[in-house]
Design an enzyme around this catalytic site. Structure first.
Site, PDB file in Angstrom:
ATOM      1  N   THR A  29       0.799  -1.212  -0.475  1.00 43.17           N
ATOM      2  CA  THR A  29      -0.216   0.129  -0.373  1.00 43.17           C
ATOM      3  C   THR A  29       0.425   1.276   0.378  1.00 43.17           C
ATOM      4  OG1 THR A  29      -2.122  -1.023   1.314  1.00 43.17           O
ATOM      5  CG2 THR A  29      -1.856   1.037   1.134  1.00 43.17           C
ATOM      6  N   GLY A  30       0.397   2.083  -0.951  1.00 46.67           N
ATOM      7  CA  GLY A  30       0.932   3.110  -0.705  1.00 46.67           C
ATOM      8  C   GLY A  30       1.740   4.004  -2.140  1.00 46.67           C
ATOM      9  N   THR A  32       4.328   4.335  -3.280  1.00 47.17           N
ATOM     10  CA  THR A  32       5.442   3.388  -4.214  1.00 47.17           C
ATOM     11  C   THR A  32       4.679   1.789  -4.166  1.00 47.17           C
ATOM     12  OG1 THR A  32       7.217   4.332  -2.130  1.00 47.17           O
ATOM     13  CG2 THR A  32       7.848   3.059  -4.333  1.00 47.17           C
ATOM     14  N   GLY A  86       6.566  -0.460   0.598  1.00 51.10           N
ATOM     15  CA  GLY A  86       6.812   0.662   0.718  1.00 51.10           C
ATOM     16  C   GLY A  86       7.097   0.797   2.867  1.00 51.10           C
ATOM     17  N   ASP A  88       8.066   3.995   6.175  1.00 47.45           N
ATOM     18  CA  ASP A  88       8.304   5.383   5.674  1.00 47.45           C
ATOM     19  C   ASP A  88       9.856   5.656   6.760  1.00 47.45           C
ATOM     20  OD1 ASP A  88       5.460   6.410   5.331  1.00 47.45           O
ATOM     21  OD2 ASP A  88       5.614   4.816   7.220  1.00 47.45           O
ATOM     22  N   LYS A  98       6.703   1.417   9.064  1.00 47.60           N
ATOM     23  CA  LYS A  98       5.471   1.551   8.021  1.00 47.60           C
ATOM     24  C   LYS A  98       4.343   2.046   8.574  1.00 47.60           C
ATOM     25  CE  LYS A  98       4.654  -1.688   5.120  1.00 47.60           C
ATOM     26  NZ  LYS A  98       4.372  -0.343   4.530  1.00 47.60           N
ATOM     27  N   GLY A  99       3.196   2.272   7.677  1.00 51.23           N
ATOM     28  CA  GLY A  99       1.659   3.110   8.655  1.00 51.23           C
ATOM     29  C   GLY A  99       1.786   3.941   8.032  1.00 51.23           C
ATOM     30  N   GLY A 101      -0.347   4.833   5.616  1.00 51.49           N
ATOM     31  CA  GLY A 101      -1.387   4.548   5.128  1.00 51.49           C
ATOM     32  C   GLY A 101      -2.158   4.419   6.033  1.00 51.49           C
ATOM     33  N   GLU A 107      -0.364  -4.980   5.913  1.00 47.17           N
ATOM     34  CA  GLU A 107       0.279  -5.123   5.507  1.00 47.17           C
ATOM     35  C   GLU A 107       1.509  -6.149   6.330  1.00 47.17           C
ATOM     36  OE1 GLU A 107       1.113  -1.149   3.037  1.00 47.17           O
ATOM     37  OE2 GLU A 107       1.963  -1.131   5.944  1.00 47.17           O
TER      38      GLU A 107
HETATM   39  C1  5RP Z   1       1.199   2.084   4.340  1.00 47.98           C
HETATM   40  C2  5RP Z   1       2.482   2.147   4.395  1.00 47.98           C
HETATM   41  C3  5RP Z   1       3.100   2.973   3.301  1.00 47.98           C
HETATM   42  O1  5RP Z   1       3.621   1.491   2.644  1.00 47.98           O
HETATM   43  C4  5RP Z   1       4.635   3.657   3.990  1.00 47.98           C
HETATM   44  O2  5RP Z   1       3.639   4.423   4.194  1.00 47.98           O
HETATM   45  C5  5RP Z   1       4.809   4.164   2.558  1.00 47.98           C
HETATM   46  O3  5RP Z   1       4.414   5.064   1.448  1.00 47.98           O
HETATM   47  P1  5RP Z   1       4.884   5.777   0.690  1.00 47.98           P
HETATM   48  O4  5RP Z   1       5.088   4.374  -0.969  1.00 47.98           O
HETATM   49  O5  5RP Z   1       3.895   6.629  -0.447  1.00 47.98           O
HETATM   50  O6  5RP Z   1       6.391   6.799   0.804  1.00 47.98           O
HETATM   51  O7  5RP Z   1       3.216   1.660   4.938  1.00 47.98           O
HETATM   52  O8  5RP Z   1       0.155   1.965   5.243  1.00 47.98           O
END
Ligand code: 5RP
Length: 232
Positions: A29-30, A32, A86, A88, A98-99, A101, A107
């Site tokens: 999710t996210g 990337t 992806g 953070d 992560k998280g 999103g 995940e």
């Molecule tokens: C969602 C996540 C995402 O993978 C994480 O926040 C990275 O997001 P992005 O690819 O938009 O930077 O953990 O819960």
């Protein structure tokens, strides 16, 4: 497109090239992971790539369906051949936060069933110590918000209930729970101890620390190049 976005796109598209027909693929999710899902969708449509995906959120599910990727739930399969998602923050041991999103609970479930789980991210996500740039999201049963918040404070965090942007009130997760972002000013000194403490806090469904789960990482650089990393 920003240089960060260029890194995300490069790594998402490079990850999609690692997938071969017959694979069961965990779909992260996210933003990337969205590049990955779109690139996989293109390969399904244009090359006849024959895969089944398991999404990590309603968002990933909706995108994968729109891209024409066949999906399966965890009731129907035991293991995944590969998963990409992806992050953070990524430390040198490929431990993750992560998280952002709010999808970290699903995940973690999906990625725990994948071998390998490969983290995909642009290079801005690399940190020396977890907690220095991102909070740890903690998914909380709404009636337990008070006790969990007080517990987080005792663990040294500055807890902030995540508020919705296009709705009044808190963000509600795919599970119907709330999310508390736990900020650790100066970083997390012992991520393993924090992991244990959070998992033993009644009212916490799960949290965004992913320790020892990613076996490899693909990192997208601002110039569009991608490098593979392993835990140090
Ligand atoms: C969602 C996540 C995402 O993978 C994480 O926040 C990275 O997001 P992005 O690819 O938009 O930077 O953990 O819960």
């Amino acid at each position: 497109m920003s240089t960060q976005e260029a890194g995300k796109r490069a790594v998402g598209e490079a990850a999609a090239q690692r997938v071969t027909s017959g694979m069961k693929v965990g779909l992260g999710t996210g933003s990337t992971a969205a590049y990955l899902i779109k690139a996989l969708g293109r390969r399904v449509r244009e090359e006849g790539l024959d895969i089944i995906g398991t999404p990590t959120s309603f968002a990933a599910e909706r995108l994968a369906r729109a891209e024409g990727i066949p999906l399966v739930t965890l009731d129907a399969i035991e293991r995944l051949d590969i998963a990409f998602d992806g992050a953070d923050e990524i430390d040198p041991g490929l431990n993750l936060i992560k998280g952002r999103g709010g999808a970290h609970t699903r995940e973690k479930i999906v990625e725990s069933l994948a071998d390998p789980f490969i983290v995909i991210a642009d290079s801005t996500k690399l940190v020396d110590q977890l907690g220095t740039t991102a909070p740890v999201p903690v998914e909380v049963l709404p009636m337990a918000l008070g006790p969990v918040t007080r517990r987080l404070e005792k663990l040294g965090a500055r807890p902030v209930l995540r508020m919705a942007k296009s709705k009044d009130g808190p963000v509600v997760s795919d599970q119907g729970f709330w999310i508390v972002d736990a900020y650790f000013d100066g970083g997390i000194s012992d991520a393993q101890a924090l992991n244990e403490a959070l998992l033993h806090t009644p009212g916490v469904l799960d949290h965004g620390l992913f320790l020892g789960m990613a076996k490899r990482g693909l990192i997208g650089n601002p110039d569009g190049s991608v490098q593979e990393v392993v835990p140090r």
